[in-house]
Design a protein around this motif. Sequence first.
Motif, PDB file in Angstrom:
ATOM      1  N   ASP A   3       0.838  -1.197   0.000  1.00 64.41           N
ATOM      2  CA  ASP A   3       0.000   0.000   0.000  1.00 64.41           C
ATOM      3  C   ASP A   3       0.870   1.243   0.000  1.00 64.41           C
ATOM      4  O   ASP A   3       2.067   1.204   0.314  1.00 64.41           O
ATOM      5  N   SER A   4       0.266   2.360  -0.348  1.00 58.51           N
ATOM      6  CA  SER A   4       1.016   3.610  -0.516  1.00 58.51           C
ATOM      7  C   SER A   4       1.671   4.062   0.781  1.00 58.51           C
ATOM      8  O   SER A   4       2.778   4.620   0.766  1.00 58.51           O
ATOM      9  N   ARG A   5       1.028   3.830   1.918  1.00 58.85           N
ATOM     10  CA  ARG A   5       1.600   4.243   3.200  1.00 58.85           C
ATOM     11  C   ARG A   5       2.867   3.443   3.505  1.00 58.85           C
ATOM     12  O   ARG A   5       3.871   4.005   3.964  1.00 58.85           O
ATOM     13  N   THR A   6       2.848   2.147   3.240  1.00 59.42           N
ATOM     14  CA  THR A   6       4.036   1.321   3.472  1.00 59.42           C
ATOM     15  C   THR A   6       5.183   1.773   2.577  1.00 59.42           C
ATOM     16  O   THR A   6       6.327   1.901   3.028  1.00 59.42           O
ATOM     17  N   ILE A   7       4.885   2.036   1.315  1.00 62.99           N
ATOM     18  CA  ILE A   7       5.913   2.513   0.384  1.00 62.99           C
ATOM     19  C   ILE A   7       6.497   3.833   0.877  1.00 62.99           C
ATOM     20  O   ILE A   7       7.725   4.051   0.856  1.00 62.99           O
ATOM     21  N   GLU A   8       5.640   4.722   1.342  1.00 56.84           N
ATOM     22  CA  GLU A   8       6.087   6.028   1.849  1.00 56.84           C
ATOM     23  C   GLU A   8       7.042   5.842   3.036  1.00 56.84           C
ATOM     24  O   GLU A   8       8.092   6.502   3.114  1.00 56.84           O
ATOM     25  N   ILE A   9       6.702   4.956   3.947  1.00 57.26           N
ATOM     26  CA  ILE A   9       7.537   4.731   5.133  1.00 57.26           C
ATOM     27  C   ILE A   9       8.887   4.136   4.734  1.00 57.26           C
ATOM     28  O   ILE A   9       9.947   4.572   5.214  1.00 57.26           O
ATOM     29  N   ILE A  10       8.862   3.144   3.863  1.00 55.64           N
ATOM     30  CA  ILE A  10      10.121   2.513   3.438  1.00 55.64           C
ATOM     31  C   ILE A  10      11.031   3.536   2.778  1.00 55.64           C
ATOM     32  O   ILE A  10      12.234   3.607   3.062  1.00 55.64           O
ATOM     33  N   LYS A  11      10.477   4.362   1.889  1.00 57.80           N
ATOM     34  CA  LYS A  11      11.303   5.365   1.217  1.00 57.80           C
ATOM     35  C   LYS A  11      11.850   6.390   2.206  1.00 57.80           C
ATOM     36  O   LYS A  11      12.950   6.923   2.014  1.00 57.80           O
ATOM     37  N   SER A  12      11.103   6.657   3.260  1.00 57.10           N
ATOM     38  CA  SER A  12      11.579   7.629   4.253  1.00 57.10           C
ATOM     39  C   SER A  12      12.777   7.107   5.039  1.00 57.10           C
ATOM     40  O   SER A  12      13.504   7.886   5.654  1.00 57.10           O
ATOM     41  N   THR A  13      12.983   5.782   5.029  1.00 57.51           N
ATOM     42  CA  THR A  13      14.111   5.201   5.763  1.00 57.51           C
ATOM     43  C   THR A  13      15.383   5.133   4.927  1.00 57.51           C
ATOM     44  O   THR A  13      16.438   4.755   5.443  1.00 57.51           O
ATOM     45  N   GLU A 112      14.840   3.394  19.547  1.00 56.77           N
ATOM     46  CA  GLU A 112      13.492   3.968  19.577  1.00 56.77           C
ATOM     47  C   GLU A 112      13.083   4.578  18.246  1.00 56.77           C
ATOM     48  O   GLU A 112      11.890   4.762  17.977  1.00 56.77           O
ATOM     49  N   ALA A 113      14.087   4.883  17.391  1.00 60.87           N
ATOM     50  CA  ALA A 113      13.753   5.449  16.077  1.00 60.87           C
ATOM     51  C   ALA A 113      13.042   4.431  15.195  1.00 60.87           C
ATOM     52  O   ALA A 113      12.327   4.796  14.259  1.00 60.87           O
ATOM     53  N   ALA A 114      13.250   3.147  15.490  1.00 61.70           N
ATOM     54  CA  ALA A 114      12.556   2.088  14.743  1.00 61.70           C
ATOM     55  C   ALA A 114      11.191   1.863  15.381  1.00 61.70           C
ATOM     56  O   ALA A 114      10.990   0.972  16.201  1.00 61.70           O
ATOM     57  N   THR A 115      10.244   2.706  15.036  1.00 58.44           N
ATOM     58  CA  THR A 115       8.907   2.634  15.618  1.00 58.44           C
ATOM     59  C   THR A 115       8.191   1.367  15.153  1.00 58.44           C
ATOM     60  O   THR A 115       8.599   0.704  14.193  1.00 58.44           O
ATOM     61  N   ASP A 116       7.121   1.039  15.816  1.00 56.75           N
ATOM     62  CA  ASP A 116       6.324  -0.123  15.422  1.00 56.75           C
ATOM     63  C   ASP A 116       5.851   0.013  13.986  1.00 56.75           C
ATOM     64  O   ASP A 116       5.789  -0.978  13.240  1.00 56.75           O
ATOM     65  N   GLU A 117       5.513   1.252  13.601  1.00 52.95           N
ATOM     66  CA  GLU A 117       5.034   1.477  12.240  1.00 52.95           C
ATOM     67  C   GLU A 117       6.141   1.184  11.223  1.00 52.95           C
ATOM     68  O   GLU A 117       5.888   0.570  10.172  1.00 52.95           O
ATOM     69  N   ILE A 118       7.382   1.588  11.527  1.00 54.73           N
ATOM     70  CA  ILE A 118       8.507   1.331  10.616  1.00 54.73           C
ATOM     71  C   ILE A 118       8.799  -0.165  10.533  1.00 54.73           C
ATOM     72  O   ILE A 118       9.004  -0.710   9.446  1.00 54.73           O
ATOM     73  N   ILE A 119       8.808  -0.831  11.678  1.00 52.86           N
ATOM     74  CA  ILE A 119       9.085  -2.269  11.676  1.00 52.86           C
ATOM     75  C   ILE A 119       7.999  -3.026  10.908  1.00 52.86           C
ATOM     76  O   ILE A 119       8.293  -3.949  10.135  1.00 52.86           O
ATOM     77  N   GLU A 120       6.751  -2.627  11.087  1.00 53.94           N
ATOM     78  CA  GLU A 120       5.652  -3.276  10.368  1.00 53.94           C
ATOM     79  C   GLU A 120       5.789  -3.049   8.863  1.00 53.94           C
ATOM     80  O   GLU A 120       5.560  -3.963   8.063  1.00 53.94           O
ATOM     81  N   ALA A 121       6.169  -1.825   8.473  1.00 48.23           N
ATOM     82  CA  ALA A 121       6.347  -1.532   7.046  1.00 48.23           C
ATOM     83  C   ALA A 121       7.470  -2.376   6.456  1.00 48.23           C
ATOM     84  O   ALA A 121       7.339  -2.941   5.364  1.00 48.23           O
ATOM     85  N   TRP A 122       8.570  -2.491   7.197  1.00 46.47           N
ATOM     86  CA  TRP A 122       9.695  -3.282   6.705  1.00 46.47           C
ATOM     87  C   TRP A 122       9.347  -4.762   6.668  1.00 46.47           C
ATOM     88  O   TRP A 122       9.812  -5.506   5.802  1.00 46.47           O
ATOM     89  N   SER A 123       8.517  -5.217   7.590  1.00 46.98           N
ATOM     90  CA  SER A 123       8.074  -6.611   7.570  1.00 46.98           C
ATOM     91  C   SER A 123       7.286  -6.896   6.289  1.00 46.98           C
ATOM     92  O   SER A 123       7.498  -7.920   5.622  1.00 46.98           O
ATOM     93  N   LYS A 124       6.390  -5.996   5.937  1.00 46.97           N
ATOM     94  CA  LYS A 124       5.619  -6.155   4.704  1.00 46.97           C
ATOM     95  C   LYS A 124       6.527  -6.091   3.474  1.00 46.97           C
ATOM     96  O   LYS A 124       6.403  -6.902   2.548  1.00 46.97           O
ATOM     97  N   ALA A 125       7.445  -5.109   3.470  1.00 48.32           N
ATOM     98  CA  ALA A 125       8.342  -4.940   2.326  1.00 48.32           C
ATOM     99  C   ALA A 125       9.245  -6.160   2.155  1.00 48.32           C
ATOM    100  O   ALA A 125       9.463  -6.640   1.033  1.00 48.32           O
ATOM    101  N   TYR A 126       9.757  -6.666   3.285  1.00 52.36           N
ATOM    102  CA  TYR A 126      10.626  -7.839   3.198  1.00 52.36           C
ATOM    103  C   TYR A 126       9.858  -9.027   2.614  1.00 52.36           C
ATOM    104  O   TYR A 126      10.400  -9.789   1.804  1.00 52.36           O
ATOM    105  N   GLY A 127       8.608  -9.182   2.996  1.00 53.49           N
ATOM    106  CA  GLY A 127       7.807 -10.279   2.460  1.00 53.49           C
ATOM    107  C   GLY A 127       7.695 -10.210   0.950  1.00 53.49           C
ATOM    108  O   GLY A 127       7.815 -11.229   0.258  1.00 53.49           O
TER     109      GLY A 127
END
Length: 413
Positions: A3-13, A112-127
Amino acid sequence: MLDSRTIEIIKSTVPVLEVHGETITRTFYETMFRNHPELLNVFNHANQRQGKQPTALANAVYAAAANIDALERILPVVHGIAQKHRALGILPEHYPIVGENLLAAIKTVLGEAATDEIIEAWSKAYGVIADVFISVEAGMYEQTEQQPGGWRGFRRFVVDRKVQETAEVTSFYLLPEDGNAIASYEPGQYITIRVKPEGQEFTHLRHYSLSTAPGAGYYRITVKREDAGGDRPAGIVSTYLHQHVQEGDIIELSAPAGDFTLNQNLSTPVTLIGGGVGLTPLVSMLETLLQHSDREIVYIHAARSKEHHILKEHVAKLAANNSSRLKCYTVYESAADSERCDKSGYIDASWLSQVAPLESDFYFCGPVPFMRAINQALHSLNVPEANIHYEFFGPAGSLGSPSGSSPSSSSEE
């Protein structure tokens, strides 16, 4: 699909990965091997010690993050890594292990910079990324097994001949123990050896370029013994092959792999430039060109001295039998050998432009400083990126060239 939100988070990292990528991947490997020591039977321990593997993985993760919205852009990189994975026997069940430990490493390094939202986004992206690799590798496994003479996993080969080329380089001629056909390969590819030297806790796998043209009925690898020096320990596998493996012994191989291959569909000149044992994939290309094309060929070999000149007589014989279209040049670093070579010192752009047609397809391989110098020389001569091809012995790295050149990698020790 992400989804677009996950893509946005991954690119922000991506900026974070630029700064902390190698620390994350180094932590990842330490964590994974602590939790799953059985994987030390697969990974190259030397590349871990030297930091090459964490760097290569960091670059791959960075590329995936930067292109998460268009992963097709990095398919050439995926294909090269998948070739190595197939050769090593990486399977779908390994990917969840990697994902779990990679996410843990991100959390450990970023805190702490690795928020739950970032970890969840990376989990989806890694999949999604893992699914791409698994799909590509499944096709490779199937194609490798179903080709004439092909097989899946590792197959037993007999060392038919062991020929010393120089004081530190030996060629091994390998025949299948079962006497059946063997898979063909593209000139430039490698096979993967699996051995367990006496006293070693784990098996060790290494990629070695095939140093003869396909179709010979055997595989030949030409291996440099890596001796200890400075802080560098002796190469476990190369030392074992040189000192302990004899004619008649059995070693295990996976089928040929690799994407540093000769484009045989062109008619342009070809220039092959090898530094030291980096000549191995280039000799396979040279023999293939002489057998199956009428293209103009320039073959350049750089060595420390006459005593370190690998396959000298073999290439000289090829040159004598094909003098109308093959020109061979030798560069010796040692000034004492200046009368025995075409150039003493190092290859530079000025000399290269005198001996090689600049419209050539250029293929080169050797130590990283050597390749960096060749790459810079070719760029200074305005050779198009599409005509520049090189291979790392080890995890793919960077020669500092503009984007678009095509590095490959194997792992010779």
